[in-house]
Design a protein around this motif. Structure first.
Motif, PDB file in Angstrom:
ATOM      1  N   LYS A 261      12.098  11.829   0.225  1.00  0.00           N
ATOM      2  CA  LYS A 261      10.897  11.006   0.066  1.00  0.00           C
ATOM      3  C   LYS A 261      10.723  10.539  -1.375  1.00  0.00           C
ATOM      4  CE  LYS A 261       6.016  11.167   1.463  1.00  0.00           C
ATOM      5  NZ  LYS A 261       5.029  12.000   2.179  1.00  0.00           N
TER       6      LYS A 261
ATOM      7  N   PHE B 104      11.008   6.503  -2.776  1.00  0.00           N
ATOM      8  CA  PHE B 104      10.018   5.738  -3.537  1.00  0.00           C
ATOM      9  C   PHE B 104      10.562   5.325  -4.899  1.00  0.00           C
ATOM     10  CE2 PHE B 104       6.931   7.410  -0.454  1.00  0.00           C
ATOM     11  CZ  PHE B 104       6.311   6.221  -0.124  1.00  0.00           C
TER      12      PHE B 104
ATOM     13  N   ALA C 280       3.240   6.430   1.996  1.00  0.00           N
ATOM     14  CA  ALA C 280       3.525   7.845   1.695  1.00  0.00           C
ATOM     15  C   ALA C 280       2.847   8.763   2.708  1.00  0.00           C
ATOM     16  CB  ALA C 280       3.080   8.183   0.276  1.00  0.00           C
ATOM     17  N   ASP C 281       1.617   8.453   3.079  1.00  0.00           N
ATOM     18  CA  ASP C 281       0.876   9.276   4.040  1.00  0.00           C
ATOM     19  C   ASP C 281       1.518   9.247   5.430  1.00  0.00           C
ATOM     20  OD1 ASP C 281      -0.922   9.888   2.022  1.00  0.00           O
ATOM     21  OD2 ASP C 281      -2.473   8.508   2.748  1.00  0.00           O
TER      22      ASP C 281
ATOM     23  N   ASP D 253       0.843  -1.194   0.000  1.00  0.00           N
ATOM     24  CA  ASP D 253       0.000   0.000   0.000  1.00  0.00           C
ATOM     25  C   ASP D 253       0.881   1.248   0.000  1.00  0.00           C
ATOM     26  OD1 ASP D 253      -1.848   2.032   0.426  1.00  0.00           O
ATOM     27  OD2 ASP D 253      -2.975   0.870   1.920  1.00  0.00           O
ATOM     28  N   ARG D 254       1.353   1.614  -1.187  1.00  0.00           N
ATOM     29  CA  ARG D 254       2.279   2.731  -1.324  1.00  0.00           C
ATOM     30  C   ARG D 254       1.682   4.038  -0.798  1.00  0.00           C
ATOM     31  NH1 ARG D 254       6.191   4.456  -6.166  1.00  0.00           N
ATOM     32  NH2 ARG D 254       6.382   6.631  -5.622  1.00  0.00           N
ATOM     33  N   GLN D 255       0.414   4.271  -1.037  1.00  0.00           N
ATOM     34  CA  GLN D 255      -0.212   5.515  -0.586  1.00  0.00           C
ATOM     35  C   GLN D 255      -0.235   5.609   0.931  1.00  0.00           C
ATOM     36  OE1 GLN D 255      -1.134   8.170  -2.624  1.00  0.00           O
ATOM     37  NE2 GLN D 255      -1.010   9.107  -0.592  1.00  0.00           N
ATOM     38  N   ARG D 256      -0.545   4.502   1.583  1.00  0.00           N
ATOM     39  CA  ARG D 256      -0.565   4.492   3.049  1.00  0.00           C
ATOM     40  C   ARG D 256       0.832   4.747   3.616  1.00  0.00           C
ATOM     41  NH1 ARG D 256      -2.742  -0.729   5.856  1.00  0.00           N
ATOM     42  NH2 ARG D 256      -1.749  -0.455   7.863  1.00  0.00           N
TER      43      ARG D 256
ATOM     44  N   TRP E 251      11.210   1.528  -3.426  1.00  0.00           N
ATOM     45  CA  TRP E 251       9.883   0.912  -3.429  1.00  0.00           C
ATOM     46  C   TRP E 251       9.816  -0.126  -4.535  1.00  0.00           C
ATOM     47  CZ3 TRP E 251       6.051   0.961  -0.031  1.00  0.00           C
ATOM     48  CH2 TRP E 251       4.871   0.322  -0.404  1.00  0.00           C
TER      49      TRP E 251
END
Length: 120
Positions: free
Chosen positions: A43, A47, A24-25, A19-22, A51
């Motif tokens: 950051k 990624f 990142a958040d 879950d890349r978005q989670r 990642w």
């Protein structure tokens, strides 16, 4: 369980879930990442460079988390789907409710509960 311990456990779960978005958040805008292969990545570079699809990971066994103020150490055993494993320690720094920095210290590769010889 402290808030920072919960954040670390949630980050490991998000990573395992790809879950890349989670992830990142959870990271601060000024996040920095260092490992034996990566020197002070921001950051975006984290990624781009680090990642990848996490389907190769069967599980993370978190062995210990030590939290003091806005800093924490986590040691874990990572088990791959092909039977390989390795053990790492990561040092986390938090700011403003987010992970601001992670410094990774790689452990030796393991197979069948034993350390594999390191190339010199």
């Amino acid at each position: 369980m402290s808030n920072h311990e919960r954040q670390i456990r949630d980050l490991f779960a998000a990573y395992l879930g790809n879950d890349r978005q989670r992830v990142a958040d959870a990271l601060a805008d000024d996040f920095r990442f260092t490992s034996p292969f990566d020197d002070d990545l921001d950051k975006a570079a984290y990624f781009e460079r680090c990642w990848r699809d996490t389907g190769w990971i069967a599980r993370h066994d978190i062995e210990r988390i030590f939290v003091q103020g806005d800093e924490a150490f986590v040691t874990y055993l990572c088990l791959a789907t092909d039977g390989r494993s390795f053990r790492n320690t990561e040092f986390f720094t938090f700011a403003g409710g987010k992970v601001r920095r992670i410094d990774v210290y790689f452990g030796a590769a393991r197979r069948d509960g034993r350390f594999l010889p390191q190339a010199r």
